[in-house]
Design an enzyme around this catalytic site. Sequence first.
Site, mmCIF file in Angstrom:
data_model
loop_
_atom_site.group_PDB
_atom_site.id
_atom_site.type_symbol
_atom_site.label_atom_id
_atom_site.label_comp_id
_atom_site.label_asym_id
_atom_site.label_seq_id
_atom_site.Cartn_x
_atom_site.Cartn_y
_atom_site.Cartn_z
ATOM 1 N N ARG A 8 -17.954 -11.952 -52.148
ATOM 2 C CA ARG A 8 -18.098 -13.280 -51.560
ATOM 3 C C ARG A 8 -19.414 -13.871 -52.054
ATOM 4 O O ARG A 8 -20.339 -13.144 -52.425
ATOM 5 C CB ARG A 8 -18.133 -13.175 -50.045
ATOM 6 N N LYS A 32 -19.590 -9.243 -44.378
ATOM 7 C CA LYS A 32 -19.440 -9.930 -43.091
ATOM 8 C C LYS A 32 -19.797 -8.994 -41.943
ATOM 9 O O LYS A 32 -19.532 -7.793 -42.014
ATOM 10 C CB LYS A 32 -17.996 -10.399 -42.910
ATOM 11 N N HIS A 101 -15.057 -18.884 -53.709
ATOM 12 C CA HIS A 101 -14.048 -18.028 -53.081
ATOM 13 C C HIS A 101 -12.762 -17.966 -53.916
ATOM 14 O O HIS A 101 -12.011 -16.992 -53.833
ATOM 15 C CB HIS A 101 -13.754 -18.500 -51.656
ATOM 16 N N ARG A 104 -12.728 -14.852 -55.906
ATOM 17 C CA ARG A 104 -12.341 -13.668 -55.125
ATOM 18 C C ARG A 104 -10.813 -13.594 -55.042
ATOM 19 O O ARG A 104 -10.221 -12.531 -55.228
ATOM 20 C CB ARG A 104 -12.968 -13.758 -53.743
ATOM 21 N N HIS A 127 -11.449 -5.587 -46.888
ATOM 22 C CA HIS A 127 -10.849 -6.222 -45.718
ATOM 23 C C HIS A 127 -10.744 -5.197 -44.595
ATOM 24 O O HIS A 127 -10.376 -4.057 -44.835
ATOM 25 C CB HIS A 127 -9.452 -6.745 -46.037
ATOM 26 N N TYR A 136 -1.956 -12.273 -50.058
ATOM 27 C CA TYR A 136 -1.758 -12.131 -51.495
ATOM 28 C C TYR A 136 -0.322 -11.753 -51.843
ATOM 29 O O TYR A 136 0.070 -11.835 -52.997
ATOM 30 C CB TYR A 136 -2.747 -11.124 -52.078
#
Length: 156
Positions: A8, A32, A101, A104, A127, A136
């Site tokens: 990110r 994150k 983004h 990514r 994730h 995806y």
Amino acid sequence: MLFRLGLRAGEVAALGLDDIDWRLGEITVWGKGNRRDRMPLPADVGEKIVAYLRNGRPAAAQGRTVFVRAQAPYRALSTGAVTTAVASAGRRAGIGVVHAHRLRHSAATAMLRGGGSLSDIGQALRHVRPLTTAIYAKVDTEALRALARPWPGEAA
């Protein structure tokens, strides 16, 4: 790093000199929720970082972040600055505005097209939940076609 590692913009901006373990070929990514992950550092990415540190990073840079502003004061890049740099590069390349983004997402799509499973992609992108990676699945229409049932009344 945005495309090759699927990082990110904020993770690239936060990367510190001390987060790179050259001997082990790894980087520590602060993601994150202040999550800390160790990732392999591919040789080609490491070479680009070294080239930047030797030829692009100002000698008067402040702090220990890898990437700093190109103009004084040479402080750490913000997340917004990384996004702006990507958008500027997209315009210079003649492909229009590209947001950080998007790179990514492109990394995830490339992994999927290369035969990676959604589980592999989720792990590479770090994730927490599989549902985050599930978006995806919609880009692989051929794999989805095998799962779809024929429409009632039509030939398959």
